[in-house]
Scaffold this motif. Structure first.
Motif, PDB file in Angstrom:
ATOM      1  N   LEU A  12       1.257  -0.539  -0.261  1.00 21.47           N
ATOM      2  CA  LEU A  12      -0.314   0.445  -0.283  1.00 21.47           C
ATOM      3  C   LEU A  12       1.017   0.823  -0.188  1.00 21.47           C
ATOM      4  N   PHE A  14      -0.262   4.687  -0.633  1.00 22.33           N
ATOM      5  CA  PHE A  14      -0.549   5.732   0.425  1.00 22.33           C
ATOM      6  C   PHE A  14      -1.834   5.000   1.798  1.00 22.33           C
ATOM      7  N   ILE A  17      -5.487   5.848   2.230  1.00 23.38           N
ATOM      8  CA  ILE A  17      -6.871   5.561   1.108  1.00 23.38           C
ATOM      9  C   ILE A  17      -6.458   4.262   1.315  1.00 23.38           C
ATOM     10  N   ASP A  18      -7.929   4.210   1.709  1.00 21.91           N
ATOM     11  CA  ASP A  18      -8.692   2.593   1.747  1.00 21.91           C
ATOM     12  C   ASP A  18      -8.793   2.699  -0.137  1.00 21.91           C
ATOM     13  N   ASP A  19      -9.080   1.282  -0.794  1.00 23.47           N
ATOM     14  CA  ASP A  19      -9.841   1.203  -1.107  1.00 23.47           C
ATOM     15  C   ASP A  19     -11.064   1.533  -1.759  1.00 23.47           C
ATOM     16  N   GLN A  21     -12.499   4.527  -0.709  1.00 20.94           N
ATOM     17  CA  GLN A  21     -12.107   6.031  -1.374  1.00 20.94           C
ATOM     18  C   GLN A  21     -11.126   6.273  -2.562  1.00 20.94           C
ATOM     19  N   ARG A  22     -10.818   5.759  -3.073  1.00 18.85           N
ATOM     20  CA  ARG A  22      -9.768   5.464  -4.149  1.00 18.85           C
ATOM     21  C   ARG A  22     -10.571   5.698  -5.537  1.00 18.85           C
ATOM     22  N   GLU A  24     -10.105   5.886  -9.639  1.00 23.84           N
ATOM     23  CA  GLU A  24      -9.313   5.654 -10.643  1.00 23.84           C
ATOM     24  C   GLU A  24      -9.469   6.902 -11.915  1.00 23.84           C
TER      25      GLU A  24
END
Length: 103
Positions: A12, A14, A17-19, A21-22, A24
């Motif tokens: 990871l 960052f 930042i969890d998945d 929140q990310r 694309e």
């Protein structure tokens, strides 16, 4: 701005930042603005703006100083000296037609 190198893609990068929140995004355009930022003593210096397009159609803009971006590019090239070995020309030769004023 924080500049750092991260050795592994699978870790990871960052952690804050969890998945969920990310987002694309796609960088669709990069522009060098000749007098984009003011430097020491009010001297105007070039900056770099990135047009960022999100999957839902929204558009964002990110900006940094050209000096910062160039410094980071030099750091990457120093860390990975064989980065352009598979190309016949150096990157400057590939993009010379775009930057004939500065090269």
């Amino acid at each position: 701005m924080n500049i750092r190198f991260h050795p592994y893609k699978d870790e990871l990068i960052f952690p804050d930042i969890d998945d969920g929140q990310r987002l694309e995004v796609h960088v669709s355009e990069i522009v060098c603005v000749d007098n984009g930022t003011s430097g020491v003593g009010g001297v105007m210096r070039p900056s770099v703006m990135l047009r960022i397009e999100l999957a839902d159609g929204k558009v964002g803009v990110a900006m940094t100083s050209a000096r910062m971006l160039c410094m980071f590019a030099k750091m990457i090239e120093a860390r990975h000296p064989t980065l352009f070995e598979d190309t016949k020309l150096r990157w400057r030769d590939h993009f010379a037609h775009l930057f004939t004023r500065w090269i």
